[in-house]
Motif scaffolding. Structure first.
Motif, PDB file in Angstrom:
ATOM      1  N   ILE A  88      -3.087  -6.910 -10.148  1.00 60.21           N
ATOM      2  CA  ILE A  88      -2.778  -7.597  -8.905  1.00 60.21           C
ATOM      3  C   ILE A  88      -4.143  -8.784  -9.121  1.00 60.21           C
ATOM      4  O   ILE A  88      -5.123  -8.604  -9.437  1.00 60.21           O
ATOM      5  CB  ILE A  88      -3.299  -6.829  -7.586  1.00 60.21           C
ATOM      6  CG1 ILE A  88      -2.608  -5.624  -7.400  1.00 60.21           C
ATOM      7  CG2 ILE A  88      -3.492  -7.722  -6.519  1.00 60.21           C
ATOM      8  CD1 ILE A  88      -2.963  -4.805  -6.130  1.00 60.21           C
ATOM      9  N   ARG A  89      -3.502 -10.061  -9.543  1.00 64.74           N
ATOM     10  CA  ARG A  89      -4.329 -11.108 -10.037  1.00 64.74           C
ATOM     11  C   ARG A  89      -5.344 -11.677  -8.792  1.00 64.74           C
ATOM     12  O   ARG A  89      -6.380 -12.026  -9.196  1.00 64.74           O
ATOM     13  CB  ARG A  89      -3.592 -12.272 -10.342  1.00 64.74           C
ATOM     14  CG  ARG A  89      -2.715 -11.746 -11.599  1.00 64.74           C
ATOM     15  CD  ARG A  89      -2.124 -12.933 -12.355  1.00 64.74           C
ATOM     16  NE  ARG A  89      -1.438 -12.637 -13.662  1.00 64.74           N
ATOM     17  CZ  ARG A  89      -0.321 -12.746 -13.812  1.00 64.74           C
ATOM     18  NH1 ARG A  89       0.597 -13.707 -12.926  1.00 64.74           N
ATOM     19  NH2 ARG A  89       0.131 -12.312 -14.979  1.00 64.74           N
ATOM     20  N   LYS A 120     -10.421   0.741  -5.175  1.00 63.64           N
ATOM     21  CA  LYS A 120     -10.325  -0.440  -5.990  1.00 63.64           C
ATOM     22  C   LYS A 120     -10.060  -0.526  -7.722  1.00 63.64           C
ATOM     23  O   LYS A 120      -9.182  -0.938  -8.304  1.00 63.64           O
ATOM     24  CB  LYS A 120     -11.303  -1.414  -5.883  1.00 63.64           C
ATOM     25  CG  LYS A 120     -11.203  -2.374  -4.495  1.00 63.64           C
ATOM     26  CD  LYS A 120     -12.258  -3.347  -4.435  1.00 63.64           C
ATOM     27  CE  LYS A 120     -12.992  -3.899  -5.621  1.00 63.64           C
ATOM     28  NZ  LYS A 120     -14.200  -4.903  -5.214  1.00 63.64           N
ATOM     29  N   ALA A 158      -6.730  -2.123  -1.363  1.00 65.16           N
ATOM     30  CA  ALA A 158      -7.537  -1.033  -1.248  1.00 65.16           C
ATOM     31  C   ALA A 158      -8.333  -0.636  -0.012  1.00 65.16           C
ATOM     32  O   ALA A 158      -8.273   0.475   0.256  1.00 65.16           O
ATOM     33  CB  ALA A 158      -8.638  -1.394  -2.686  1.00 65.16           C
ATOM     34  N   LEU A 173      -6.638   1.184  -8.014  1.00 65.29           N
ATOM     35  CA  LEU A 173      -5.764   0.101  -7.935  1.00 65.29           C
ATOM     36  C   LEU A 173      -5.458  -0.643  -9.274  1.00 65.29           C
ATOM     37  O   LEU A 173      -4.306  -1.078  -9.567  1.00 65.29           O
ATOM     38  CB  LEU A 173      -5.926  -0.444  -6.642  1.00 65.29           C
ATOM     39  CG  LEU A 173      -4.901  -1.373  -6.355  1.00 65.29           C
ATOM     40  CD1 LEU A 173      -3.602  -0.701  -5.863  1.00 65.29           C
ATOM     41  CD2 LEU A 173      -5.397  -2.095  -4.902  1.00 65.29           C
ATOM     42  N   ASP A 174      -6.639  -0.974  -9.933  1.00 60.73           N
ATOM     43  CA  ASP A 174      -6.661  -1.954 -11.062  1.00 60.73           C
ATOM     44  C   ASP A 174      -6.246  -1.132 -12.308  1.00 60.73           C
ATOM     45  O   ASP A 174      -5.276  -1.539 -13.059  1.00 60.73           O
ATOM     46  CB  ASP A 174      -7.962  -1.882 -11.532  1.00 60.73           C
ATOM     47  CG  ASP A 174      -8.576  -3.286 -10.704  1.00 60.73           C
ATOM     48  OD1 ASP A 174      -8.029  -4.142 -10.101  1.00 60.73           O
ATOM     49  OD2 ASP A 174      -9.938  -3.327 -10.886  1.00 60.73           O
ATOM     50  N   SER A 186       0.807  -1.147  -0.071  1.00 58.70           N
ATOM     51  CA  SER A 186      -0.104   0.028   0.050  1.00 58.70           C
ATOM     52  C   SER A 186       0.791   1.425  -0.008  1.00 58.70           C
ATOM     53  O   SER A 186       0.683   2.318  -0.521  1.00 58.70           O
ATOM     54  CB  SER A 186      -0.764   0.124   1.139  1.00 58.70           C
ATOM     55  OG  SER A 186      -1.714  -1.162   1.048  1.00 58.70           O
ATOM     56  N   LYS A 221      -8.033 -11.277  -6.118  1.00 59.04           N
ATOM     57  CA  LYS A 221      -9.069 -10.456  -5.636  1.00 59.04           C
ATOM     58  C   LYS A 221      -8.772 -10.225  -4.308  1.00 59.04           C
ATOM     59  O   LYS A 221      -9.147  -9.144  -4.013  1.00 59.04           O
ATOM     60  CB  LYS A 221     -10.298 -11.016  -5.888  1.00 59.04           C
ATOM     61  CG  LYS A 221     -11.548 -10.336  -5.920  1.00 59.04           C
ATOM     62  CD  LYS A 221     -12.883 -11.087  -6.106  1.00 59.04           C
ATOM     63  CE  LYS A 221     -14.049 -10.172  -5.814  1.00 59.04           C
ATOM     64  NZ  LYS A 221     -15.274 -10.961  -6.263  1.00 59.04           N
ATOM     65  N   LYS A 246      -6.209  -7.645  -3.515  1.00 59.95           N
ATOM     66  CA  LYS A 246      -6.585  -6.354  -4.221  1.00 59.95           C
ATOM     67  C   LYS A 246      -7.587  -5.745  -3.183  1.00 59.95           C
ATOM     68  O   LYS A 246      -7.218  -4.415  -3.043  1.00 59.95           O
ATOM     69  CB  LYS A 246      -7.145  -6.621  -5.675  1.00 59.95           C
ATOM     70  CG  LYS A 246      -7.591  -5.305  -6.147  1.00 59.95           C
ATOM     71  CD  LYS A 246      -8.278  -5.304  -7.552  1.00 59.95           C
ATOM     72  CE  LYS A 246      -8.148  -6.384  -8.315  1.00 59.95           C
ATOM     73  NZ  LYS A 246      -8.974  -6.356  -9.338  1.00 59.95           N
ATOM     74  N   ASN A 247      -8.406  -6.336  -2.591  1.00 57.71           N
ATOM     75  CA  ASN A 247      -9.701  -5.869  -1.756  1.00 57.71           C
ATOM     76  C   ASN A 247      -8.633  -5.430  -0.380  1.00 57.71           C
ATOM     77  O   ASN A 247      -8.714  -4.446   0.208  1.00 57.71           O
ATOM     78  CB  ASN A 247     -10.384  -7.006  -1.292  1.00 57.71           C
ATOM     79  CG  ASN A 247     -11.683  -7.126  -2.421  1.00 57.71           C
ATOM     80  OD1 ASN A 247     -11.348  -6.148  -3.381  1.00 57.71           O
ATOM     81  ND2 ASN A 247     -12.401  -8.044  -2.370  1.00 57.71           N
ATOM     82  N   SER A 284      -1.926  -0.994 -11.049  1.00 61.14           N
ATOM     83  CA  SER A 284      -1.155  -2.068 -10.852  1.00 61.14           C
ATOM     84  C   SER A 284      -1.939  -3.385 -11.612  1.00 61.14           C
ATOM     85  O   SER A 284      -3.279  -3.103 -11.729  1.00 61.14           O
ATOM     86  CB  SER A 284      -0.645  -2.379  -9.510  1.00 61.14           C
ATOM     87  OG  SER A 284      -1.849  -2.390  -8.563  1.00 61.14           O
TER      88      SER A 284
END
Length: 131
Positions: free
Chosen positions: A36-37, A27, A46, A30-31, A8, A39, A42-43, A34
C-alpha cells in the motif's frame, strides 16, 4: 460498503491470524501482506482492522460472561431444588354430603351461620321441590 471496510475484509479473510489489538503491529503486518503506497490509506486500513479485532474480542468476552453467568444460575437453581424438594400432592375434592329429609332443618335466626366450603351440603332434587 466503503473502500476501507472492503479492503480490510479482503485482508482479514486470508490473514486474520496475523492481526491483533495493537495498531502499530497491525501496520507492520499489513506491510508484510500487501503493498500500500499511500501512508494515509495504510493507516486507515490498519486502524479499521484494529477496531474490528477489538470489537470481536469484546463481543467474545461478553458471550463468555453470559455463558458463565447462566451456568452459575443453573447451579444455584439445582442447589435450591436439592435443598428444598417440592412434594407434589394430589388434591382431593372435599367430601360432599347430600341432604336427606331427615337431616334438613329449618333455619332460625339463632342457628344461621356463615357457610364455608366445608359446611356446604347439596340438596337432592326431591328436597328442592318440597321447599
Amino acid at each position: 460498503m466503503d473502500r476501507i471496510k472492503r479492503l480490510s475484509y479482503e485482508v482479514l479473510v486470508d490473514h486474520k491470524s496475523k492481526f491483533g489489538e495493537d495498531f502499530a503491529n497491525n501496520k507492520k503486518a499489513l506491510d508484510q501482506i500487501s503493498i500500500i503506497r499511500s501512508k494515509g490509506l495504510k493507516n486507515e486500513i490498519a486502524g479499521y482492522i484494529t477496531k474490528f479485532i477489538k470489537k470481536e474480542i469484546r463481543e467474545e468476552k461478553f458471550k463468555q460472561s453470559r455463558i458463565e453467568s447462566s451456568r452459575i444460575e443453573e447451579q444455584r437453581n439445582e442447589e435450591n431444588q436439592v435443598a428444598t424438594p417440592e412434594t407434589v400432592t394430589e388434591a382431593t375434592p372435599e367430601t360432599v354430603t347430600e341432604a336427606t329429609p331427615e337431616t334438613v332443618t329449618e333455619a332460625t335466626p339463632e342457628t344461621v351461620t356463615e357457610a364455608t366450603p366445608e359446611t356446604v351440603t347439596e340438596a337432592t332434587p326431591e328436597e328442592e321441590k318440597a321447599e
